[in-house]
Structures are given as C-alpha cells and as structure tokens.
Design a protein around this motif. Structure first.
Motif, PDB file in Angstrom:
ATOM      1  N   VAL A  18       0.866  -1.179   0.000  1.00  0.00           N
ATOM      2  CA  VAL A  18       0.000   0.000   0.000  1.00  0.00           C
ATOM      3  C   VAL A  18       0.902   1.229   0.000  1.00  0.00           C
ATOM      4  O   VAL A  18       1.965   1.239   0.608  1.00  0.00           O
ATOM      5  CB  VAL A  18      -0.937  -0.010   1.233  1.00  0.00           C
ATOM      6  N   HIS A  19       0.498   2.272  -0.753  1.00  0.00           N
ATOM      7  CA  HIS A  19       1.304   3.500  -0.778  1.00  0.00           C
ATOM      8  C   HIS A  19       0.405   4.723  -0.611  1.00  0.00           C
ATOM      9  O   HIS A  19      -0.824   4.595  -0.545  1.00  0.00           O
ATOM     10  CB  HIS A  19       2.167   3.576  -2.042  1.00  0.00           C
ATOM     11  N   ILE A  61      -1.869  -7.317   4.323  1.00  0.00           N
ATOM     12  CA  ILE A  61      -2.991  -6.941   5.188  1.00  0.00           C
ATOM     13  C   ILE A  61      -2.502  -6.157   6.397  1.00  0.00           C
ATOM     14  O   ILE A  61      -3.097  -5.149   6.788  1.00  0.00           O
ATOM     15  CB  ILE A  61      -3.784  -8.193   5.619  1.00  0.00           C
ATOM     16  N   LYS A  62      -1.408  -6.592   6.989  1.00  0.00           N
ATOM     17  CA  LYS A  62      -0.876  -5.905   8.173  1.00  0.00           C
ATOM     18  C   LYS A  62      -0.472  -4.470   7.837  1.00  0.00           C
ATOM     19  O   LYS A  62      -0.743  -3.538   8.603  1.00  0.00           O
ATOM     20  CB  LYS A  62       0.317  -6.671   8.750  1.00  0.00           C
ATOM     21  N   MET A  63       0.145  -4.275   6.670  1.00  0.00           N
ATOM     22  CA  MET A  63       0.530  -2.913   6.274  1.00  0.00           C
ATOM     23  C   MET A  63      -0.706  -2.033   6.083  1.00  0.00           C
ATOM     24  O   MET A  63      -0.701  -0.864   6.470  1.00  0.00           O
ATOM     25  CB  MET A  63       1.382  -2.947   5.000  1.00  0.00           C
ATOM     26  N   LEU A  64      -1.761  -2.612   5.498  1.00  0.00           N
ATOM     27  CA  LEU A  64      -3.016  -1.868   5.352  1.00  0.00           C
ATOM     28  C   LEU A  64      -3.610  -1.539   6.714  1.00  0.00           C
ATOM     29  O   LEU A  64      -4.037  -0.407   6.957  1.00  0.00           O
ATOM     30  CB  LEU A  64      -4.016  -2.690   4.534  1.00  0.00           C
ATOM     31  N   GLU A  65      -3.648  -2.536   7.599  1.00  0.00           N
ATOM     32  CA  GLU A  65      -4.197  -2.317   8.949  1.00  0.00           C
ATOM     33  C   GLU A  65      -3.493  -1.159   9.641  1.00  0.00           C
ATOM     34  O   GLU A  65      -4.128  -0.271  10.213  1.00  0.00           O
ATOM     35  CB  GLU A  65      -4.055  -3.583   9.798  1.00  0.00           C
ATOM     36  N   LEU A  66      -2.170  -1.173   9.599  1.00  0.00           N
ATOM     37  CA  LEU A  66      -1.388  -0.116  10.248  1.00  0.00           C
ATOM     38  C   LEU A  66      -1.640   1.247   9.607  1.00  0.00           C
ATOM     39  O   LEU A  66      -1.635   2.273  10.286  1.00  0.00           O
ATOM     40  CB  LEU A  66       0.106  -0.460  10.168  1.00  0.00           C
ATOM     41  N   SER A  67      -1.879   1.241   8.301  1.00  0.00           N
ATOM     42  CA  SER A  67      -2.021   2.490   7.557  1.00  0.00           C
ATOM     43  C   SER A  67      -3.386   3.150   7.721  1.00  0.00           C
ATOM     44  O   SER A  67      -3.499   4.371   7.601  1.00  0.00           O
ATOM     45  CB  SER A  67      -1.761   2.241   6.070  1.00  0.00           C
ATOM     46  N   ILE A  68      -4.438   2.354   7.986  1.00  0.00           N
ATOM     47  CA  ILE A  68      -5.795   2.927   8.038  1.00  0.00           C
ATOM     48  C   ILE A  68      -6.441   2.785   9.418  1.00  0.00           C
ATOM     49  O   ILE A  68      -7.619   3.090   9.570  1.00  0.00           O
ATOM     50  CB  ILE A  68      -6.712   2.290   6.969  1.00  0.00           C
ATOM     51  N   GLU A  69      -5.669   2.348  10.409  1.00  0.00           N
ATOM     52  CA  GLU A  69      -6.265   2.004  11.710  1.00  0.00           C
ATOM     53  C   GLU A  69      -6.998   3.171  12.382  1.00  0.00           C
ATOM     54  O   GLU A  69      -7.888   2.952  13.189  1.00  0.00           O
ATOM     55  CB  GLU A  69      -5.205   1.435  12.652  1.00  0.00           C
ATOM     56  N   LEU A 179       6.768   8.049   0.273  1.00  0.00           N
ATOM     57  CA  LEU A 179       5.870   7.489  -0.737  1.00  0.00           C
ATOM     58  C   LEU A 179       4.978   6.396  -0.147  1.00  0.00           C
ATOM     59  O   LEU A 179       4.060   5.921  -0.813  1.00  0.00           O
ATOM     60  CB  LEU A 179       6.675   6.926  -1.909  1.00  0.00           C
ATOM     61  N   LEU A 180       5.269   6.012   1.072  1.00  0.00           N
ATOM     62  CA  LEU A 180       4.501   4.991   1.775  1.00  0.00           C
ATOM     63  C   LEU A 180       3.958   5.573   3.072  1.00  0.00           C
ATOM     64  O   LEU A 180       4.575   6.469   3.650  1.00  0.00           O
ATOM     65  CB  LEU A 180       5.397   3.794   2.116  1.00  0.00           C
ATOM     66  N   PRO A 181       2.809   5.065   3.552  1.00  0.00           N
ATOM     67  CA  PRO A 181       2.388   5.464   4.892  1.00  0.00           C
ATOM     68  C   PRO A 181       3.509   5.125   5.880  1.00  0.00           C
ATOM     69  O   PRO A 181       4.171   4.078   5.737  1.00  0.00           O
ATOM     70  CB  PRO A 181       1.141   4.604   5.149  1.00  0.00           C
ATOM     71  N   GLN A 182       3.747   5.982   6.849  1.00  0.00           N
ATOM     72  CA  GLN A 182       4.867   5.792   7.764  1.00  0.00           C
ATOM     73  C   GLN A 182       4.865   4.412   8.416  1.00  0.00           C
ATOM     74  O   GLN A 182       5.893   3.746   8.507  1.00  0.00           O
ATOM     75  CB  GLN A 182       4.850   6.871   8.854  1.00  0.00           C
ATOM     76  N   GLN A 183       3.670   3.970   8.841  1.00  0.00           N
ATOM     77  CA  GLN A 183       3.584   2.682   9.534  1.00  0.00           C
ATOM     78  C   GLN A 183       3.940   1.523   8.602  1.00  0.00           C
ATOM     79  O   GLN A 183       4.571   0.560   9.011  1.00  0.00           O
ATOM     80  CB  GLN A 183       2.165   2.481  10.102  1.00  0.00           C
ATOM     81  N   ALA A 184       3.534   1.637   7.331  1.00  0.00           N
ATOM     82  CA  ALA A 184       3.843   0.594   6.353  1.00  0.00           C
ATOM     83  C   ALA A 184       5.340   0.578   6.055  1.00  0.00           C
ATOM     84  O   ALA A 184       5.958  -0.491   5.964  1.00  0.00           O
ATOM     85  CB  ALA A 184       3.045   0.807   5.069  1.00  0.00           C
ATOM     86  N   PHE A 185       5.935   1.773   5.933  1.00  0.00           N
ATOM     87  CA  PHE A 185       7.372   1.862   5.663  1.00  0.00           C
ATOM     88  C   PHE A 185       8.171   1.222   6.803  1.00  0.00           C
ATOM     89  O   PHE A 185       9.110   0.455   6.567  1.00  0.00           O
ATOM     90  CB  PHE A 185       7.767   3.335   5.492  1.00  0.00           C
ATOM     91  N   GLU A 186       7.777   1.505   8.036  1.00  0.00           N
ATOM     92  CA  GLU A 186       8.478   0.934   9.191  1.00  0.00           C
ATOM     93  C   GLU A 186       8.284  -0.579   9.262  1.00  0.00           C
ATOM     94  O   GLU A 186       9.214  -1.315   9.616  1.00  0.00           O
ATOM     95  CB  GLU A 186       7.981   1.604  10.476  1.00  0.00           C
ATOM     96  N   TYR A 187       7.091  -1.047   8.890  1.00  0.00           N
ATOM     97  CA  TYR A 187       6.822  -2.490   8.899  1.00  0.00           C
ATOM     98  C   TYR A 187       7.695  -3.204   7.854  1.00  0.00           C
ATOM     99  O   TYR A 187       8.233  -4.279   8.119  1.00  0.00           O
ATOM    100  CB  TYR A 187       5.338  -2.738   8.607  1.00  0.00           C
TER     101      TYR A 187
END
Length: 196
Positions: A18-19, A61-69, A179-187
């Motif tokens: 996800v970006h 899915i985890k990256m999406l969860e972190l990004s939209i939580e 370019l990525l949600p911060q949480q997704a980038f860290e994951y």
C-alpha cells in the motif's frame, strides 16, 4: 421508503505494498462521492498479472491495517483470500452481496483497468450489481474509452506512483519513506520485505 443500504466502495488491489497514492485517492473519493466507506479488497492474484513478486497476504494486510487504523471510513476485506484462485470479481461481488445484504457496492478502478473491462468474466453481471467509479491514471485518458450508464468518472487527482517502482527501489536500498504510509514503511524495514 428511502434505500437504507450502506454505500460501500470496493477498492480492489494487491496492495503490494500500500502506498500514499492508494490512501490519498480513497480519501478524495470518499469526500467527493456518496460513498460512506471504502473497503480495500486484498487480491491474492490478479488474473491479468504475474504474481512472482507478490509477498504473503498477511504482510500486505498488516501494512493496510497499520495504515488505516485511525480512519473508521476505511476497512480491509480479505474475502478473495478464501475464494478459488485466480480471483474473479463477479464471484467476489456475488459473495459480498450474500454476506452483506445491507450494503450497496460500487467498484473503484483506474482508467487503465477500464481498458480491459471487456475481458472480465461475466462483466454484464458485474455491471448489473455494481456501478463502477473510474479515477484517472497517467497515460490512460478516460475520454477515449466508451462509457455507459453504469460507469461514473471521478475527477480525482492523478497519482503517478506504482507499487512495482516502490518494490524495485526498496530492493535497491532507496529511502521511500514519503511514498509509503509511515507505519507501512516501518513495517517493511522491520520485516525486511521486498529485499529478495
């Protein structure tokens, strides 16, 4: 009596990863249409794409969860992960209407996918059940594509970000934190994703 069904947009994709383009687009669409929520439908395999660089669904899915939580308007839908592969949209939509009869679904897609719509399995069935909201993609002008009553054009901003480019850059060690949600980038960093 007014229709009390919940207007829900289905945003299909592999989200690999996800970006910010995905999220900014979803945000724009929900703020400028009648949709009350958007479901990110995580695809196991697109019938028109190769999947050799597709990472495990649980990571996506985890990256999406972190990004939209923190946004209750957005939800993750993993229904296609439990359907036969390759996944076909008409089967997904039929199943969603069985499971969620109190929802009214629309498909959100880019103008690039609109070009292949005639190749979709049972496209007539899809259009009867689900209107399509089309957003512009670079180099795929909507004006040249035949539209019908089931297809609505959303004049959303154009985001020229591709997950393919992000994966390639991450593998090369590029810092794509903006370019990525911060949480997704860290994951991604924490789990060493897209390095192989």
């Amino acid at each position: 009596m007014p229709d009390s069904k919940k207007n829900t947009g289905l945003f299909f994709g592999s989200f690999n990863p996800v970006h910010v383009g995905h999220l900014a687009l979803a945000n724009y669409i929900i703020e400028n249409t009648e949709l009350e929520e958007i479901w990110f439908v995580v695809s196991p395999q697109n019938p028109f794409k190769q999947s050799h660089d597709l990472i495990a669904a649980e990571h996506r899915i985890k990256m999406l969860e972190l990004s939209i939580e923190n946004d209750t308007r957005f939800k993750i839908c993993d229904i296609e992960l439990n359907l036969p592969i390759p996944s076909y949209s008409y089967k997904t939509i039929r199943e969603l209407y069985k499971l969620y009869p109190d929802h009214s679904f629309s498909i959100i897609m880019g103008s690039d996918n609109l070009l292949s719509l005639s190749r979709w399995k049972n496209i007539e069935d899809i259009l009867q059940r689900c209107p399509i909201k089309v957003y512009p993609r670079p180099e795929y002008p909507i004006g040249k594509i035949a539209l019908n009553a089931s297809i609505e054009v959303i004049e959303a901003p154009v985001f020229n970000i591709a997950s393919t480019t992000l994966r390639k850059g991450i593998k090369q060690g590029k810092d794509y934190r903006y370019l990525l949600p911060q949480q997704a980038f860290e994951y991604i960093k924490l789990n060493g994703l897209y390095l192989k």
